[in-house]
Each structure stands twice: as structure tokens, then as C-alpha cells.
Scaffold this active site. Structure first.
Site, PDB file in Angstrom:
ATOM      1  N   HIS A   1       0.856  -1.260  -0.139  1.00 31.12           N
ATOM      2  CA  HIS A   1       0.108  -0.040   0.077  1.00 31.12           C
ATOM      3  C   HIS A   1       0.817   1.093  -0.008  1.00 31.12           C
ATOM      4  O   HIS A   1       0.534   2.063  -0.645  1.00 31.12           O
ATOM      5  CB  HIS A   1      -0.756   0.135   1.148  1.00 31.12           C
ATOM      6  CG  HIS A   1      -1.784   0.942   1.467  1.00 31.12           C
ATOM      7  ND1 HIS A   1      -3.137   1.009   1.053  1.00 31.12           N
ATOM      8  CD2 HIS A   1      -1.608   2.442   1.787  1.00 31.12           C
ATOM      9  CE1 HIS A   1      -3.753   2.225   1.328  1.00 31.12           C
ATOM     10  NE2 HIS A   1      -2.782   3.048   1.735  1.00 31.12           N
ATOM     11  N   GLU A   2       1.796   1.352   0.859  1.00 30.27           N
ATOM     12  CA  GLU A   2       2.583   2.636   1.025  1.00 30.27           C
ATOM     13  C   GLU A   2       3.586   2.598  -0.224  1.00 30.27           C
ATOM     14  O   GLU A   2       3.850   3.717  -0.674  1.00 30.27           O
ATOM     15  CB  GLU A   2       3.554   2.428   2.261  1.00 30.27           C
ATOM     16  CG  GLU A   2       2.846   2.498   3.540  1.00 30.27           C
ATOM     17  CD  GLU A   2       1.542   3.486   3.717  1.00 30.27           C
ATOM     18  OE1 GLU A   2       1.674   4.467   2.937  1.00 30.27           O
ATOM     19  OE2 GLU A   2       0.647   3.402   4.431  1.00 30.27           O
TER      20      GLU A   2
ATOM     21  N   HIS B   1       3.592   6.640  -6.720  1.00 30.05           N
ATOM     22  CA  HIS B   1       2.650   7.622  -7.447  1.00 30.05           C
ATOM     23  C   HIS B   1       3.550   9.086  -7.306  1.00 30.05           C
ATOM     24  O   HIS B   1       3.594   9.796  -8.267  1.00 30.05           O
ATOM     25  CB  HIS B   1       1.427   7.690  -6.664  1.00 30.05           C
ATOM     26  CG  HIS B   1       0.247   8.684  -7.263  1.00 30.05           C
ATOM     27  ND1 HIS B   1      -1.109   8.826  -6.735  1.00 30.05           N
ATOM     28  CD2 HIS B   1       0.336   9.058  -8.417  1.00 30.05           C
ATOM     29  CE1 HIS B   1      -1.626   9.615  -7.647  1.00 30.05           C
ATOM     30  NE2 HIS B   1      -0.696   9.786  -8.674  1.00 30.05           N
TER      31      HIS B   1
END
Length: 600
Positions: A392-393, A399
Site C-alpha cells: 500500500h505505502e 505515485h
């Protein structure tokens, strides 16, 4: 440092290779202090530009060049101080740096409060000509976004007053945090292993305990403390809503919600469509709670039963390097550049890997324009959840990595609306990879149950929170005082709506509405629900498509702040102005419930 050790090590005991490398920001604290002096000296020049911005495109570009350089340095200073404080929150030097940069930032915002009004006062005909000038090319998007605020920007004197008062905007949320995290004493819980402390962080652990008596004991003791302070909590939340309404009215917005959604150019119909779509799919959620009641074999499903494990936790040891291998394999459909970059960062020093005394709890990604897209973890190798957290991180960090490399500083940063897409997308790919390669019914059942619970929490529960925020702000704007009874009554209605007839609530259950920290940052939580909906749609599109679908997703990652979030996601291939992705996400949750019904 092994994550299995029973004692929490001090910071100096952690191997250097297991910590992040902040040298791309500043080599040490002394260099940081020198840069702080530099930024303070640089800020003295702000006033010299006042009155010049409308003279010519070059004059405006001179100021924006200056503001960009100042902003880059401020961001570096703030990032380094925040990360250093996260390493050990008891360290005075780091806390001092955070305090210093916060005060400096406030002074600079006050000193430059005139700039937006002065830019917006430039006649439209002149501004149209400015925007075609070569020197303003890298600022064009920034300026076009700023010009949208023209109806809501006040005079420079008024904006300066607002900037000076902004430092106190967090007082209500800070008071809530100190009250609930520091002053509240929740006592101890009796377990088979002896007495264990009950706190904000351990509450969720107790609610996941397989022993129902422990869950009930923790729930009633926890909410008993909130009951004893219910009037204060109600007053704090009411004050927070009132602050939102006042700020919106001062600037001329039609509502607090309109003001919160304006920066992202998100229509209020998107917010309403989310609530309407979820409300139309509550039968799936209610079916899950019925399944939960049967699986737990209880006569009445209570509020303290909603997090109890339906299946035993699968014990599996996954080292940091093994977790990186799993994540790399799961994300292989994204291609070599993405995987090799993320893999290199995780095996290198993007991440601060393990817990140490005083370290910030939980996990986060802190990607900025300068330095690496840093990740804070408290990784434990016996927790499969931590593998998902790392994925997730990593999604957030990649991004940020793509955004910073494909946009000028003034518009590189993407919105929170978009942020949860890239992170949840990675989790979805990891889930599908692990499920496909699971070698036992127990692991398959665990993964599906875990995924269903997390989708429920992100999609349904955050929408319930969003509906509460909508209701409370509308009541305040209509002139209805938000008394404790009104707040509790509105929240209980939502509890009954979302949990359905199977759930039996306690008298104190509606106090949950007064303990959610996100409510002090209004109209934020809906983005979790829209984000997970977009992520599921894009995972289907990328995994089911080819090069074009993957390229579309990368176009989204590279957008940064060059597009508004709805437009950026359309480039990726999903239209969040339509309720269709939300409906599809609910249907995906329904399929997980179907699978659980077969396996349990």
C-alpha cells in the site's frame, strides 16, 4: 534488527541499512538549521515584489520563480523535520525543528498573503496574454487553477488576517487528540494472560480477540470513558463543524462541503452519488452481517462482534526481503521500470523498516519533490497484514515518484482524492496474486475474509462517515444547534441503517460518532470510498487489458497535479463522476461474501 525480538530497541540499536536515508534532503541537522536561516533571509524579499505582479508577464514570472525556490526549500525543511521527528517522537531536537519550521511557514504565509489577491486583480485580458508568455509556461496550470478562486479570494488585508489565524485552526482537533490519546485512562482488561492495558491503539486488538467476553469487556470499558466525557466531546465536534461553516461563509462558498470539494473541482453530486449508490447496495452488507452472526454462532450480533475473526489467523513468517519479493511478483503486470524502481527503493533505503522506542506508530508514505519517496513502517515479519501495508505505502511512493519526475514543482502534487487509488491498486494486485498462489484452504479463507473486512471498512464504513459529516454540516448551516442529543441521534440512525436488523447496539454505541479523528478534517473520508472503487476498476482494467490499459494507468500516475482528479482518473480509464465504479465495487464485495458462504 529482527522484528521477532520481544524488547523494543532504541533508535541507535537499529541497523543503518534498515533506516531511511535522509541525506538527499539534508546531510544532518546542522545543515537543516543553516537552510532554515537561509529561508528566513530569503523570505525578507517577499515584500519587494508587492505591487509588481500585474506589470508584465516577466514581472509575474520573476515572483513565481522566487516563490518556487522558496517553496522548494520550505518543503525540504518541513519534510526532513517531520521525518526526523517520526524516528523518535521523544527527541527534543526533532520536535524543535518541527516547531521552528511550522512558525516560519506561518510567518511566510502571512507575509505573502497579498500575492493571490494581487494576481487575481490582474485584468482578465492582460492575464490571457500573460498565459501565452514563454516564461510562464511552467506556471500555466498553477495559474489557471488559482484563477478559479477569484470569486472566493478576499482583499490582501483580509487574507493576511485569515493566514495569521490559520495557526489556531487546529486547536479543536489538537484538543480532541490530547484529550482522547493522553488524558483518557481506559484502565486494564482481564485476560487469561493477566491484565492488559486498554488504549486507543489496543482497543482494536481487543475487538479482534476470539474471546467474546474480552471483546465485550473492552467495548464497554472503552465507551464508558467516552460516556464520562460525552458533553466535552460533543462540544468539540460541534465547534469543529461551526468552524468549517464560518470559514466557508467568510470566503463566500455556498456551503462547507462546497468549500471542501472546490480545490479538487469535485461536484457535490459525486459525493451524493456515492451515498446513494452505497445506500442501494446495503443488502449485500446486511447479508455479510448475517453470515458473521452464523459463523460466530451467537444469538445476538453485538457491535463488539463486527471485528471478531471468522477464521483463525494464518501464522506465516515473511521477512522484509521475502515481502519485497512477493510484492514485486504481484506487481509484475506493471512492467520492469515500476517494479525495479520500487524494489530498489524497498531493498535500499527508502523505508524506515522496524519499530524502535519512540517511533511514530503505524505506516505512511512521504513522497515530496526532493529526496526519495520515503516510507515509514513498523514491520513485523509474523503479520501478513504488514506485507499488504508495505504494498500500500509502496503504491503511494511510486505515485509520488512518477508525479515528481513528470511535472514542475508548482503543480506536481496530486490530490488526496487520487492518493488512495495507487495504494489500494497495489493491495488489490497483491491480494489476487496471493489468492491465486495460496496452497491451503485456510490461507484462501483468511485472505478472502481479510479482503472482505477491509473492503467493508473502506467502502461502506467510510461512506457512513461521509453521510454523517454531510448531515451535521447541513444541520449547522440550517440553524440547528448541534447538541449532544442531536449528534448521537443522527449517528444512531446511520448505525441502524448501515448495520441492519441483525445488529443489537448498546446504549453507548452512538458515541462512536464522537471518537473518529477524521471528523476533525471534514469531507475527507469519502475519498477512501471513491479511491477503493477506482482502484478495483483499474485493477480489472489493467489485468484484463494490454499495453494500452497499462499505459493509461501510468498516464494517471504521471499526472501529478496537472489535472483535476476526476479528469486524471478518466485518463486512466475510470469515470468517478458516475456511480458505476461504486456499484461495481459493492458487487465485488458481494462476490467475496459469496465465497465466504461457500468456504465457512
Amino acid at each position: 534488527m529482527s522484528a521477532n525480538e520481544h524488547t523494543i530497541p532504541s533508535r541507535k540499536e537499529i541497523a543503518l541499512s534498515d533506516t531511511w536515508d535522509l541525506s538527499k534532503l539534508f546531510t544532518n541537522d546542522d545543515d537543516w538549521n543553516k537552510a532554515l536561516t537561509e529561508v528566513e533571509k530569503k523570505a525578507e524579499k517577499i515584500a519587494s515584489f508587492q505591487g509588481t505582479l500585474g506589470k508584465s508577464a516577466s514581472s509575474l514570472a520573476d515572483y513565481l520563480d522566487f516563490a518556487k525556490d522558496l517553496g522548494l526549500l520550505l518543503e525540504r525543511l518541513g519534510s526532513y523535520a517531520f521525518l526526523r521527528q517520526s524516528e523518535d517522537e521523544s527527541e527534543n531536537a526533532a520536535r524543535s525543528m518541527v516547531g521552528k519550521i511550522t512558525m516560519t511557514g506561518t510567518k511566510i504565509r502571512a507575509a505573502s498573503a497579498w500575492d493571490n489577491p494581487e494576481i487575481l486583480a490582474i485584468p482578465q485580458k492582460n492575464m490571457d496574454g500573460f498565459l501565452t508568455h514563454e516564461r510562464l509556461s511552467e506556471y500555466r496550470i498553477y495559474l489557471q487553477k488559482l484563477l478559479r478562486y477569484k470569486p472566493y479570494i478576499l482583499s490582501d488585508k483580509e487574507e493576511r488576517i485569515i493566514a495569521l489565524f490559520s495557526e489556531g485552526d487546529s486547536a479543536i482537533s489538537d484538543t480532541f487528540s490530547v484529550l482522547t490519546n493522553v488524558d483518557f485512562d481506559f484502565g486494564m482488561i482481564e485476560t487469561k494472560e493477566g491484565k492488559r492495558p486498554l488504549s486507543q491503539s489496543t482497543f482494536s486488538v481487543f475487538l479482534e480477540n476470539s474471546d467474546r467476553q474480552i471483546r465485550e469487556q473492552a467495548y464497554k470499558k472503552f465507551y464508558g470513558v467516552f460516556e464520562n466525557h460525552k458533553t466535552t466531546l460533543g462540544s468539540l465536534y460541534s465547534g469543529s463543524v461551526n468552524k468549517d461553516v464560518i470559514h466557508a461563509r467568510i470566503s463566500g462558498y455556498s456551503s462547507a462541503r462546497a468549500a471542501a470539494l472546490f480545490p479538487d473541482n469535485v461536484s457535490e453530486t459525486v459525493y451524493d452519488n456515492l451515498i446513494t449508490a452505497i445506500s442501494g447496495k446495503l443488502n449485500i452488507l446486511h447479508r455479510y452481517y448475517s453470515l458473521r452472526k452464523r459463523a460466530l454462532k451467537v444469538q445476538e450480533l453485538r457491535h463488539y462482534d463486527v471485528y471478531a475473526p471468522l477464521v483463525p489467523n494464518v501464522k506465516k513468517i515473511t521477512s522484509w526481503n521475502e515481502a519485497v519479493d512477493l510484492i514485486s511478483n504481484a506487481l509484475s503486470p506493471l512492467g520492469d521500470e515500476y517494479v525495479s524502481t520500487l524494489r530498489g527503493g524497498l531493498l535500499g533505503r527508502w523505508a524506515d523498516r522496524y519499530e524502535n522506542k519512540g517511533k511514530h506508530s503505524g505506516a505512511y508514505s512521504a513522497g515530496k519533490y526532493t529526496g526519495d519517496p520515503y516510507i515509514l513502517m513498523n514491520y513485523k515479519n509474523d503479520s501478513i497484514r504488514d506485507v499488504f501495508t508495505l504494498a500500500h505505502e509502496g503504491g503511494h511512493s511510486m505515485h509520488s515518484w512518477y508525479s515528481a519526475r513528470n511535472n514542475p514543482f508548482m503543480h506536481y502534487d496530486y490530490s488526496i482524492f487520487e492518493a488512495e487509488v495507487a495504494s489500494t491498486f497495489n493491495e488489490e494486485l497483491l491480494f489476487r496474486y496471493l489468492l491465486k498462489n495460496s496452497d491451503s484452504k485456510e490461507m484462501r479463507l483468511y485472505l478472502i475474509n481479510k479482503h472482505a473486512d477491509e473492503l467493508l471498512a473502506t467502502l461502506y464504513r467510510q461512506t457512513m462517515f461521509a453521510e454523517f459529516e454531510k448531515t451535521t454540516h447541513e444541520l449547522q448551516e440550517e440553524g440547528t444547534p448541534l447538541t449532544l442529543d442531536i449528534l448521537r441521534g443522527q449517528y444512531r440512525k446511520l448505525l441502524e441503517k448501515y448495520f441492519g436488523k441483525e445488529m443489537v447496539f448498546e446504549d453507548a454505541s452512538d458515541l462512536e460518532g464522537l471518537r473518529i479523528p477524521h471528523f476533525y478534517h471534514a469531507f475527507y473520508v469519502y475519498k477512501y470510498a471513491t479511491g477503493v472503487s477506482a482502484a478495483l476498476a483499474l485493477a480489472d482494467r489493467v489485468l484484463g487489458g494490454g499495453a494500452k490499459e497499462r499505459d493509461d494507468y501510468f498516464a494517471f500516475l504521471k499526472s501529478g497535479g496537472s489535472r483535476f482528479p476526476i479528469d486524471a482518473l478518466k485518463v486512466a480509464g475510470v469515470d468517478m463522476s458516475s456511480p458505476e465504479p461504486v456499484n461495481a465495487a459493492c458487487d465485488a464485495f458481494g462476490k467475496l461474501v459469496d465465497e465466504l458462504e461457500k468456504l465457512l
